[in-house]
Enzyme design. Sequence first.
Site, PDB file in Angstrom:
ATOM      1  N   ALA A   1      25.504-158.843  79.982  1.00  0.00           N
ATOM      2  CA  ALA A   1      24.475-159.421  80.844  1.00  0.00           C
ATOM      3  C   ALA A   1      24.645-159.017  82.312  1.00  0.00           C
ATOM      4  O   ALA A   1      23.774-159.300  83.127  1.00  0.00           O
ATOM      5  CB  ALA A   1      24.498-160.947  80.736  1.00  0.00           C
ATOM      6  N   CYS A   2      25.733-158.356  82.637  1.00  0.00           N
ATOM      7  CA  CYS A   2      26.051-157.990  84.025  1.00  0.00           C
ATOM      8  C   CYS A   2      25.671-156.535  84.291  1.00  0.00           C
ATOM      9  O   CYS A   2      26.144-155.630  83.606  1.00  0.00           O
ATOM     10  CB  CYS A   2      27.544-158.192  84.272  1.00  0.00           C
ATOM     11  SG  CYS A   2      28.122-157.582  85.860  1.00  0.00           S
ATOM     12  N   GLY A   3      24.851-156.315  85.297  1.00  0.00           N
ATOM     13  CA  GLY A   3      24.418-154.965  85.647  1.00  0.00           C
ATOM     14  C   GLY A   3      25.572-154.060  86.051  1.00  0.00           C
ATOM     15  O   GLY A   3      25.633-152.902  85.639  1.00  0.00           O
TER      16      GLY A   3
END
Length: 114
Positions: free
Chosen positions: A10-12
């Site tokens: 979920a983390c860019g």
Amino acid sequence: MKATIWHNPACGTSRKTLALLEETPGVELTVVEYLKQPYEADKLRQLFEAANISARDALRLRGTDAAERGMTDWDDEAIIAAMAANPAYVERPFVETEKGVRLCRPMEKVQDIL
């Protein structure tokens, strides 16, 4: 070269670091989704020591209640215990190779250990 990334899909920044590792020739990659497979306290200690950072340096404040809980004032062992119990408190991503460990924020820090 073997590399392990502690990854949050979920983390860019984590996704970009993972993509960079996948695109690097000769990297044999292990991906650990740490929210599904949480850290053990000993592994956290080892990663922090190898990256030459404190647990406080690796404490994720954004998107957590760490600041509200006063965790920035806790000692490293208390922070590590909280991180082992709730891996969302760990900033991301960590990458480990035989050349060292980096908290890859910004993602370009991974270049130091490739």
